[in-house]
Scaffold this active site. Structure first.
Site, PDB file in Angstrom:
ATOM      1  N   ASN A  31       0.650  -4.279  -4.306  1.00  0.00           N
ATOM      2  CA  ASN A  31       0.767  -5.255  -3.222  1.00  0.00           C
ATOM      3  C   ASN A  31      -0.630  -5.704  -2.794  1.00  0.00           C
ATOM      4  OD1 ASN A  31      -0.220  -3.452  -1.001  1.00  0.00           O
ATOM      5  ND2 ASN A  31       1.558  -2.267  -1.681  1.00  0.00           N
ATOM      6  N   ASP A  47       7.668   0.806  -2.057  1.00  0.00           N
ATOM      7  CA  ASP A  47       8.974   1.384  -1.733  1.00  0.00           C
ATOM      8  C   ASP A  47       9.777   1.682  -3.004  1.00  0.00           C
ATOM      9  OD1 ASP A  47       8.758   1.391   1.065  1.00  0.00           O
ATOM     10  OD2 ASP A  47       9.151  -0.757   1.130  1.00  0.00           O
ATOM     11  N   LYS A 106       3.028  -0.551 -24.859  1.00  0.00           N
ATOM     12  CA  LYS A 106       3.091  -1.857 -24.192  1.00  0.00           C
ATOM     13  C   LYS A 106       4.432  -2.520 -24.523  1.00  0.00           C
ATOM     14  CE  LYS A 106       0.901  -6.304 -23.956  1.00  0.00           C
ATOM     15  NZ  LYS A 106       0.703  -7.305 -24.969  1.00  0.00           N
ATOM     16  N   PHE A 163       2.121   2.275  10.473  1.00  0.00           N
ATOM     17  CA  PHE A 163       1.911   0.831  10.545  1.00  0.00           C
ATOM     18  C   PHE A 163       3.226   0.154  10.211  1.00  0.00           C
ATOM     19  CE2 PHE A 163      -2.551  -0.654  10.822  1.00  0.00           C
ATOM     20  CZ  PHE A 163      -3.135   0.566  11.100  1.00  0.00           C
ATOM     21  N   LYS A 186      11.036   1.527  13.595  1.00  0.00           N
ATOM     22  CA  LYS A 186      10.336   2.459  12.685  1.00  0.00           C
ATOM     23  C   LYS A 186       9.701   3.600  13.467  1.00  0.00           C
ATOM     24  CE  LYS A 186       9.459  -0.953   9.119  1.00  0.00           C
ATOM     25  NZ  LYS A 186       8.548  -1.943   8.538  1.00  0.00           N
ATOM     26  N   LYS A 190      11.051   7.198  12.377  1.00  0.00           N
ATOM     27  CA  LYS A 190      10.142   8.061  11.613  1.00  0.00           C
ATOM     28  C   LYS A 190       9.484   9.129  12.489  1.00  0.00           C
ATOM     29  CE  LYS A 190       9.360   4.483   8.119  1.00  0.00           C
ATOM     30  NZ  LYS A 190       8.508   3.976   7.036  1.00  0.00           N
TER      31      LYS A 190
END
Ligand code: CTP
Length: 402
Positions: free
Chosen positions: A209, A279, A289, A323, A337, A341
């Site tokens: 990301n 995730d 490959k 975060f 969250k 959490k």
């Protein structure tokens, strides 16, 4: 704060010496007890008498000029000082301290003092950029010396660029701000995760990301500056830590980050999970490959472990911060969250807002603690945000301890 403190002002030989007179004046106006020590070269620019008149103290220049037989002057003044400021600091004095050279009274005193030392360099733009000067400054920073960066502008040598001694008022500002930092984090163990994770598909491809790691690195550095013992678990990133005071552990995948975080978690006091963890990862990692096919391709993905959730589940006395990167109704999802959490605080950012989110140097966030207390942080640099987040953590931990 400089008020009421014993301040030794070390003056080395550059054209900016005249500004050190204004600095002496401002320091005394703010209630500091100022003594001035000059290198012999600096006396070529300004007479010691000018500093004596303003500080109302005799000025030190010569190591062997022992006026009081009951004392050794350079040791006495090294012990007396609460704060040492070197302004202007030439490339020469910076080089001497970094290499343990003590060949005049100022460099000798600097080796002997245990005071906080602030160095305000002033020199030609090319000297400031010379690898020797950069390396000496880096060494000194690692040893805990504080630098007050020079400003940009016209230099006495005719060049325009970085190298102009910072203005006396700003030098005092920086020192006052630094001295007022509460040493609350001193000795605390802080664990930070930063950057993206990378999930392999085959030997040449992976999922990742856009996280740069900047926020997590800024947090690690801010905590280290406040005296914490910092461990930084970093995903693949270009970032480098500016200080050796941080223990860095590089990881690649979400699974490796999980292992590293769990290894350090039990001994930590504060844990900040700034990393953008994948995730999902490919269910199957191809060892060769993958060849293209005529048809579309489907890659089956499997869930990775939610590291933050797993830490929240086993938390004892750690202050745990997560975060939340959201693109819609950030506060609602962020607070969900926080509760789910089992966190003590969450930094919520709307990554679709201009100036916020991944990659950039700035962010706009809301900090919410477990008592639902909300703090908005307007558009700021990631370093400024890191400072504020640590201040909120510090406040909450103190409230909790009462
Ligand atoms: N996080 C984690 N492990 C994961 C995924 C996320 O530890 N596998 C942590 C992140 O480090 C961050 C927080 O969880 O501190 C929230 O991450 P975010 O991507 O905003 O949320 P998710 O929990 O993944 O939820 P969603 O993707 O549904 O928004």
């Amino acid at each position: 704060m400089v008020a009421g403190k014993n301040v030794l002002l070390g003056v080395s030989g550059g054209i900016a010496v005249y500004k050190a007179i204004a600095l002496t004046s401002k320091l005394t106006q703010q209630g500091a007890n100022v003594r001035v020590m000059m290198t012999p070269n600096s006396t070529e620019f300004v007479s010691p008498l000018s500093f004596q008149a303003i500080s109302r103290n005799s000025v030190y220049v010569d190591t062997f000029d022992e006026k009081d037989p009951t004392q050794i002057a350079h040791i006495d003044v090294a012990d007396w000082a609460d704060i040492v400021i070197i302004a202007p600091a030439t490339a020469n004095i910076i080089g001497k301290i970094a290499n343990g050279i003590a060949d005049d009274m100022l460099s000798t005193t600097l080796l002997a003092t245990l005071a906080d030392v602030y160095i305000a360099p002033a020199m030609n733009v090319h000297m400031y950029a010379h690898p020797a000067v950069i390396s000496n400054m880096k060494q000194l920073e690692e040893w805990g010396y504080h630098f007050i960066e020079p400003g940009d502008g016209y230099l006495a040598c005719g060049y325009v660029g970085k190298g102009r001694l910072e203005e006396p008022a700003e030098i005092i500002n920086v020192i006052n701000n630094h001295q007022s930092i509460d040493p609350f984090l001193k000795g605390k163990k802080v664990l930070v995760s930063a950057g993206p994770t990378r999930e392999q598909i085959d030997p040449v491809r992976f999922f990742t990301n856009r996280s740069s790691g900047k926020m997590g690195f800024a947090l690690a550095e801010a905590a280290a500056k406040r005296g914490a013992e910092v461990t930084l678990v970093a995903g693949p990133t270009e970032m480098e830590v500016a200080t050796t005071a941080i223990r860095r552990e590089d990881v690649t995948t979400a699974e490796e980050m999980f292992e590293a975080m769990h290894q350090h978690f039990p001994a930590s006091d504060i844990v900040i999970k700034a990393a953008a963890v994948a995730d999902y990862r490919p269910k199957r990692v191809h060892h060769e490959k993958m060849k293209k096919q005529e048809d579309d391709m489907f890659i089956e993905m499997q869930r990775t472990k939610d590291i933050l959730q797993s830490l929240g589940d086993i938390k004892t006395n750690q202050y745990l911060v997560g975060f939340a990167a959201e693109t819609s109704t950030p506060l609602k999802y962020g607070v969900q969250k926080l509760t789910k959490k089992n966190l003590d605080g969450i930094v919520i950012n709307n990554v679709s807002t201009e100036g916020a989110g991944f990659g950039g140097d700035t962010n706009i966030v809301t900090y919410v603690n477990k008592h639902q207390r909300q703090e908005e942080i307007e558009l700021s640099t990631k370093q400024e945000i890191a400072e504020k987040i640590l201040t909120f953590i510090d406040r909450d931990m103190k409230d909790e301890a009462q």
